[in-house]
Every structure is written in structure tokens, then in C-alpha cells.
Design a protein around this motif. Sequence first.
Motif, mmCIF file in Angstrom:
data_model
loop_
_atom_site.group_PDB
_atom_site.id
_atom_site.type_symbol
_atom_site.label_atom_id
_atom_site.label_comp_id
_atom_site.label_asym_id
_atom_site.label_seq_id
_atom_site.Cartn_x
_atom_site.Cartn_y
_atom_site.Cartn_z
ATOM 1 N N SER A 250 23.129 -44.026 -17.194
ATOM 2 C CA SER A 250 22.707 -42.729 -17.726
ATOM 3 C C SER A 250 23.179 -41.592 -16.831
ATOM 4 O O SER A 250 23.615 -40.538 -17.323
ATOM 5 C CB SER A 250 21.180 -42.693 -17.852
ATOM 6 N N THR A 251 23.123 -41.795 -15.524
ATOM 7 C CA THR A 251 23.585 -40.763 -14.593
ATOM 8 C C THR A 251 25.088 -40.571 -14.698
ATOM 9 O O THR A 251 25.583 -39.443 -14.738
ATOM 10 C CB THR A 251 23.193 -41.137 -13.147
ATOM 11 N N LYS A 252 25.838 -41.688 -14.769
ATOM 12 C CA LYS A 252 27.285 -41.579 -14.952
ATOM 13 C C LYS A 252 27.599 -40.896 -16.281
ATOM 14 O O LYS A 252 28.517 -40.079 -16.372
ATOM 15 C CB LYS A 252 27.927 -42.967 -14.917
ATOM 16 N N GLY A 253 26.827 -41.226 -17.302
ATOM 17 C CA GLY A 253 27.035 -40.605 -18.601
ATOM 18 C C GLY A 253 26.804 -39.109 -18.569
ATOM 19 O O GLY A 253 27.519 -38.342 -19.224
ATOM 20 N N ALA A 254 25.799 -38.674 -17.801
ATOM 21 C CA ALA A 254 25.534 -37.235 -17.680
ATOM 22 C C ALA A 254 26.703 -36.511 -17.032
ATOM 23 O O ALA A 254 26.953 -35.336 -17.327
ATOM 24 C CB ALA A 254 24.253 -37.015 -16.871
ATOM 25 N N PHE A 255 27.435 -37.220 -16.169
ATOM 26 C CA PHE A 255 28.623 -36.640 -15.527
ATOM 27 C C PHE A 255 29.898 -36.929 -16.321
ATOM 28 O O PHE A 255 30.988 -36.555 -15.890
ATOM 29 C CB PHE A 255 28.774 -37.194 -14.112
ATOM 30 N N GLY A 256 29.764 -37.639 -17.477
ATOM 31 C CA GLY A 256 30.922 -37.940 -18.316
ATOM 32 C C GLY A 256 31.837 -38.993 -17.734
ATOM 33 O O GLY A 256 33.041 -38.994 -18.010
ATOM 34 N N LYS A 257 31.297 -39.937 -16.933
ATOM 35 C CA LYS A 257 32.146 -40.920 -16.261
ATOM 36 C C LYS A 257 31.673 -42.357 -16.497
ATOM 37 O O LYS A 257 31.887 -43.231 -15.673
ATOM 38 C CB LYS A 257 32.173 -40.645 -14.754
ATOM 39 N N HIS A 258 31.029 -42.620 -17.621
ATOM 40 C CA HIS A 258 30.511 -43.952 -17.881
ATOM 41 C C HIS A 258 31.620 -44.879 -18.367
ATOM 42 O O HIS A 258 32.624 -44.443 -18.921
ATOM 43 C CB HIS A 258 29.393 -43.883 -18.927
ATOM 44 N N SER A 259 31.406 -46.172 -18.142
ATOM 45 C CA SER A 259 32.415 -47.170 -18.542
ATOM 46 C C SER A 259 31.751 -48.541 -18.585
ATOM 47 O O SER A 259 30.576 -48.690 -18.247
ATOM 48 C CB SER A 259 33.587 -47.170 -17.554
ATOM 49 N N GLY A 260 32.510 -49.549 -19.002
ATOM 50 C CA GLY A 260 32.015 -50.914 -19.014
ATOM 51 C C GLY A 260 30.991 -51.161 -20.110
ATOM 52 O O GLY A 260 30.844 -50.390 -21.050
ATOM 53 N N GLU A 261 30.272 -52.287 -19.975
ATOM 54 C CA GLU A 261 29.291 -52.679 -20.991
ATOM 55 C C GLU A 261 28.198 -51.630 -21.158
ATOM 56 O O GLU A 261 27.850 -51.244 -22.273
ATOM 57 C CB GLU A 261 28.662 -54.028 -20.615
ATOM 58 N N TRP A 262 27.655 -51.146 -20.023
ATOM 59 C CA TRP A 262 26.597 -50.142 -20.103
ATOM 60 C C TRP A 262 27.138 -48.813 -20.619
ATOM 61 O O TRP A 262 26.397 -48.035 -21.225
ATOM 62 C CB TRP A 262 25.911 -49.973 -18.747
ATOM 63 N N GLY A 263 28.407 -48.557 -20.387
ATOM 64 C CA GLY A 263 29.016 -47.357 -20.950
ATOM 65 C C GLY A 263 29.032 -47.406 -22.470
ATOM 66 O O GLY A 263 28.807 -46.388 -23.149
ATOM 67 N N LYS A 264 29.271 -48.604 -23.030
ATOM 68 C CA LYS A 264 29.242 -48.765 -24.492
ATOM 69 C C LYS A 264 27.825 -48.578 -25.025
ATOM 70 O O LYS A 264 27.618 -47.950 -26.064
ATOM 71 C CB LYS A 264 29.779 -50.145 -24.869
ATOM 72 N N TRP A 265 26.852 -49.149 -24.294
ATOM 73 C CA TRP A 265 25.459 -48.943 -24.709
ATOM 74 C C TRP A 265 25.110 -47.455 -24.675
ATOM 75 O O TRP A 265 24.414 -46.955 -25.570
ATOM 76 C CB TRP A 265 24.506 -49.716 -23.798
ATOM 77 N N TYR A 266 25.584 -46.769 -23.640
ATOM 78 C CA TYR A 266 25.277 -45.338 -23.512
ATOM 79 C C TYR A 266 25.870 -44.557 -24.691
ATOM 80 O O TYR A 266 25.197 -43.691 -25.271
ATOM 81 C CB TYR A 266 25.830 -44.803 -22.185
ATOM 82 N N ASP A 267 27.119 -44.850 -25.053
ATOM 83 C CA ASP A 267 27.754 -44.147 -26.175
ATOM 84 C C ASP A 267 26.992 -44.384 -27.475
ATOM 85 O O ASP A 267 26.755 -43.454 -28.252
ATOM 86 C CB ASP A 267 29.206 -44.612 -26.336
ATOM 87 N N GLU A 268 26.608 -45.625 -27.709
ATOM 88 C CA GLU A 268 25.860 -45.933 -28.934
ATOM 89 C C GLU A 268 24.501 -45.236 -28.927
ATOM 90 O O GLU A 268 24.036 -44.701 -29.941
ATOM 91 C CB GLU A 268 25.677 -47.453 -29.063
ATOM 92 N N PHE A 269 23.855 -45.251 -27.783
ATOM 93 C CA PHE A 269 22.550 -44.592 -27.590
ATOM 94 C C PHE A 269 22.644 -43.097 -27.902
ATOM 95 O O PHE A 269 21.807 -42.535 -28.620
ATOM 96 C CB PHE A 269 22.115 -44.848 -26.141
ATOM 97 N N VAL A 270 23.680 -42.448 -27.408
ATOM 98 C CA VAL A 270 23.865 -41.009 -27.630
ATOM 99 C C VAL A 270 24.190 -40.722 -29.092
ATOM 100 O O VAL A 270 23.610 -39.830 -29.717
ATOM 101 C CB VAL A 270 24.976 -40.458 -26.715
ATOM 102 N N MET A 271 25.116 -41.483 -29.661
ATOM 103 C CA MET A 271 25.570 -41.230 -31.031
ATOM 104 C C MET A 271 24.463 -41.443 -32.061
ATOM 105 O O MET A 271 24.495 -40.861 -33.144
ATOM 106 C CB MET A 271 26.772 -42.116 -31.369
ATOM 107 N N ASN A 272 23.465 -42.252 -31.735
ATOM 108 C CA ASN A 272 22.367 -42.491 -32.669
ATOM 109 C C ASN A 272 21.136 -41.635 -32.385
ATOM 110 O O ASN A 272 20.086 -41.850 -32.996
ATOM 111 C CB ASN A 272 21.994 -43.979 -32.666
#
Length: 772
Positions: free
Chosen positions: A277-299
Motif C-alpha cells: 500500500s505504501t509503494k502504491g501510494a508512491f506509484g511504485k508497486h509491483s509483483g503479486e501484491w502490486g497486482k492485488w493493489y491495482d485490483e483493490f484500487v480499481m474496484n
Amino acid sequence: MTDLEAAAIMSRVRKAGKMEAMERLAKRVDQIRDDALDYRVQTGLISKEEADEWRSTYQFYVPLRGFKETGTDAIPERMNRSGGGINVRGRESKQAFGRRSQADSPLAYLILQAEEAIIRGETNIVAARFYNLAKANPDKEFWSINKPTVRQRMNEESGLVESYTTYNLLAEDKDWTVSAKINGREVRVTMNKENLDARRLADAMRNLTQHQLDWVTLHMGKVNRFLSAVNTSYNPEFIITNAFRDLQTATFNLSGESVKGIVRGTLKDYRKALAASTKGAFGKHSGEWGKWYDEFVMNGGRVYFNKVENVEEIKKRIASAAEMAKAKAGEGGPRLQAKRLFLAGRDMIENLNNGVENAVRLSVYKNAREAGLTPAQAASIAKNVTVNFNRRGTAGPAMNAAYLFFNASVQGSARILMALRSPRVRKMVAGVMIAAAAAEILNAMMSADDDDGESIYDKIPAFEKSRNIILMMPDGKSYIKIPMPYGYNAFWEAGRSAAEIARRGGDRWLETMGQFAGTVADAFNPIGGSDSLLNILSPTITDPIVDLTLNKDFTGKPIMPNQSPYGPEEPDNQRYFNSVGPHWRAITDFFNSATGGDEVMPGAVDVSPETLEYLAGTVVGSAGGFLDRIVNLTTKGFDDTEEVTANDIPLARKVVGGKPSWVDKASYYDRVKRVEQEVSYVEDYLDAGNSDDARSYAEKNRNILTLEGAAKQAKKDMRDVRKARREIETARERGQIDDATYRQKKEVIDRADKLVVTEFNTAWNQAMQSGE
């Protein structure tokens, strides 16, 4: 713009060697335009055929709107341009008439169009789902799809009245209709305004009773939004407290959900979710959790605050971004570099706070999805696992403008009541109360006694105990504190207060119950809890006036030592606790001296350093308080006569604590005042000739009245201390003593000050114990 003017601009770009960079930029601008158009198709606002027609009309399209000479044209208040609430009607574009004047910033208007496409598109998704719901559940008594209306008209040829059917939206149905677009075609659901339930649904969908904000409320809202930001998003210490509170709140609330293993899974995955979540807030997420983060945000699981901008605000943002780019490239002077560093620091703190805010939600979302829930279901649970800041009622904007965090308090209380429906959550709450009672007794046993004979644990402010789980350290003087979630802290405080009453006994139960009542009000009253009715009713913007008048901050702590009503008044610049920052004392001393005052007589500007510190803390909030503590800690670090406690250390003070440096002196002033007041009551009875009443009252308050002599001696000794302090301050200002001598004398005076306070407080504690 003429072709010649355009050619001149292109020539300058080529000569400057910037053509390649400008072409890259142009591609990005074109991408914004194309993405916005694609999104209108994706969300049903227009058909693919209509989008293709738009693209084929112009080879290079940018919006030419507004007037460069006179500013922008009027921007509608609602970006969906279709009235209030969930409703999408009208054309998706304005007709081009051509122009002879130069347009305002095409880039700003292009961004505005893209934002409009997003807002109208998202609104249309909801409206279209509403239409499909009504279509799948026909009920003419409740709602109608594309309502046909039979009207009458005169047939001019026959001269007779005839009936005809129209499918147009009539003015009388406008407020009761939700319009949507499906593949660019407008469809409608019209609620039956004669049906009470249908009227309520129309109100919810169309915001028919949404409060319109007047000028005063609008600007009060801006003040509260700023105060909210400096106390949360921009406050580094909020990262710590928010993480603790969110984890505890999620544990309680998820326990009421019927999703197997979600509590254990959420807690187990929290660390990874926090990182993602912290990496996502900085726009630098990746990997498996990065995919979860994208799905979480888009929904829609993420809590996020969108700001709808007008063209002027967009232009300012573009200019600011260009300015920061120059600063990053090393261009610009010191002012610009300082601004860049400030904004970079602010954005970093905000992103860290956003990461923490959404971490537990991301963990909940991932575990809900793995438990078999749909993305929409998982996002709903995640968004509502703590406070859903994006939900509000019709009165929300107005109440939030008046009272800081009003909506968050209402939503939090509603979520707790929802969770308490679960027997499992109720058992957990009962366990919390038992644990709180046990912790109270254990802390009292582990606490050391202070110099005046009173337990150090009992000197921890009630506000601190009501907001944190306190665990005394083995040394008996310091303690660990774990921030508790709002609302649920009231249950902990209930158990702790019950044990405190049993432990301390006597007439102190009234004080304890009063503090518990304040905790409950603070936890569940959306306009805030306080001992003062005036504070409760006062809007946030006027709270500083009320606090300074009552000389109490929001925790109940005195802002400055109280004036004694039975003796000469002290200048305000001499009224402060030892914990106040030395820089605030220096400022008030300067103003007092510069306006004709001295150590005895107040000047024209006579302000307590505590007042300045309080007002500064109110204006800049917890974020400013964090910076002030850094300054204060640095100042104290260079002065060996200043005492540094755990409460002075930023960040660390949120999880460790010690006896506040102000608490003994605040108790001293309150107790001396209490003694003088009780003596005055007895004298008033005697002056009125009521000797029996005077005797009865004196007997009832015998333990306090025995301290009359001690209070008088303490006041005399304190006057001598203040006189000695003024003398060395004056001597230093006049250059009569050097800094080393000043520090040596100050240390002696500080010890004398502490001795006066300790001796009187010791006498008070002994008197209270003998009276029990």
C-alpha cells in the motif's frame, strides 16, 4: 493564432533544440485526449461510431475554449452537467462555432475535459446499473422505465382534442428521474412521486435535499479541510497512531463479518499489505501484491479524496509542476529549492499516511477475495472495515464545515454499532473491559511513588489514559502506550474506570466518573466531547477563543497557570509551565519589553508563551506541533538546565511516555486556588453572620482548610522564586552576568521552584489521605 505566429513559435522551439522533447510531450497530451474519448465509450457515454466520427473530424484536436485576454469562461459547479446526484443527461460535447479571438490554455482545458470524462463516466456506470436494476424489477407503483406520458392536444385539421404519447422528460418529472446513457443512448428511470419510499430513493439518488453551502459555511469548510490535513495527512506522528488504531478497529469489525478466517488472514498479511500500500501510494508497486493493489484500487476499496478543479486551478498546478521541474534540474534560486524540499517532504508524509490508511483495507480485500467474494463485495468490506470517509449524509458538508471530523465520527460510531450486533464482537468488548481493569490494577502496583508521595501512574493525564493502553515499565516511572481506536476506547475506559474507583475509593469516584463521561462523549458525540457546554456547541473555528477564555485545551489541561483570584495578578508573559518551548518565552519577553513592560509591570503587548504555543499548535495542527517539538528539543539539547522528557521526543512520544513536566505545577496552582476558595467560603458565612453554617462547612472540608497556612507559605516562597528568576533574567539581558553564571543560578532557582511545588503537593496528599 495565425499560421505565421504558429510558425514563429515552432522556429523558436527548433532553434532551442527542444523539438524532440516537445514532440514527446505532444504524444502524452494526445494520449490524454484519446484516453478520455475511449473512457466515454467504455462507460457508455457515447457509441464507438460517435467516437470514430469525433476522431475523423480533426487531424489534431485540442479544445479552444475561454479567452486569453479576459480569462476563462464559466465552469459549471457539477462536472457531470446533469443536475444533482446520480444523473447523466445531455450532449457530451459543445458545438464548435469557430472563433476570431485567441483561446485560453488548451492544455488546461484538455485536462479539464479528461477529468470531466472520468466523473461523468463513473457517474454513468452507477446510473446505468440503477437503470438495469429497475428494468429487471418492474413495478409501475414504484418506478417506470423511459416513462411514457399521455398528453392531450388540439388537432387543427379536425378541430378535436386528441391524445398522444410522449417519451420526452417532462419538467414535472425532472427531480424524480435518474438518467443514464447506454452506448450513447439516453435512458431514464422515473420514481413515482406519490410513493413515499420511491420519493426517498429519488432523494438519495438525486440529492434533492442536499444542503447548499452558503459563503460562510463554504469558507469554514476550507478552514476545517486545512485543519484536517495538518492533523492527519501532513502529520508524521499520525502514521504511528493510525496504524495501531486501524489494526485494532479492523479486528473488532471483521469479527462481525461472516467470512471464514478473514481476521486471522488480515492480521497475518498486514505487514506485506502495508509495504504494498505504501509503494502504491508512491506509484511504485509491483509483483503479486502490486497486482492485488491495482485490483483493490480499481474496484473502489481504497479511501481516496478527489478534488474537482476548475481551469484556473489546473493552470496553477501545471505552472507549479513546471516550476518544480526547474528546481529539480538545479535551476532557480534558494527560495525555489526550499519550496521544492518543503513540498517533497509534505508529499512524502502524505503518501506514507495514505499507505497506512489503506494498508489494512488492502489486506482485508485480498483475504476476502481468496475467501471467494466478488471484487465488488471484497471492496465493500475493505472500504467499510474502519471509517469510510467517502460516505456522508445530506447534512454532511454543512456539519463538517462547522465541526472538524464530524462525518468521520458519525461513520465510526455507526460502524461500531453495526459490529456490536455480532455476539462474537460483544464477547470481545467484554474481554477488553476485563483486561482494562486488570491493567489498571497492575499499573498501580508497578508504579513508583513520586517525590510528593503520589503515584506516578496517577499523575498520567486522564486524557492520555482514555486514548491509550498504558503499560508501566519495570522502573515504575516510564510507560509504554498503545493508541486505541476511537469508539472502542470507551469500553477500555469503562473497565479501567471501574478498577480505578475500586482502587482509589473515597470521594474520587466522582472525578473518575466525570472523566469517563467525557471519554464517552468524545468517542461518540460527533461535535466533540468536553467538560464545557460552550466548547461542545462551539464550531471548530471558534474553539480557540473558548479555550483561551476557559484556559483549557481540548485535553482539559490548563493552557497556562491560573491567576490567583486572591492576590495581585501576574503579567501574562510570566505565566507558563516549565514544559513550554524556550523560543516562545523569548518571543513574549521581547514583545513585553519592546512595548514598555518589564518583569513586574506588563507592557502593551503582554502575552503568555503558552498562549503563543497553543495558537501556533491550533493553526498548524499536529504537523506544526511536530516541527515545534523538534525546535524545542534542539533548544533544550543546548541548554543543560532544561529537562528533556519522553514527551518531548517526536514520534517516540506516541509509544512511550513519562510523567508530564507540567503536571506537578498545574496541580500546585489548582490546589492552592482550591484552598483559598474554601477559606473564602467559610469567611463569607461568617461575614453573613451564619456561624453554624461556617462551622458545618469547615468541618466538612477540614482536610483542605488545614492547608491554609501551607498555601500562604507556598505562595510567598513562589513569589520569592519568581523574583529571583526575574533578577537573573534582567542581569543577563544587561550583560551583568555571563551565560555560565546564568545557567548556574537558573539551575538553583529551578530546584527551589520544584521544591516549593513538591512540598505543598506532599502536604496536600497527606491531608487528603488523612481525610479519607
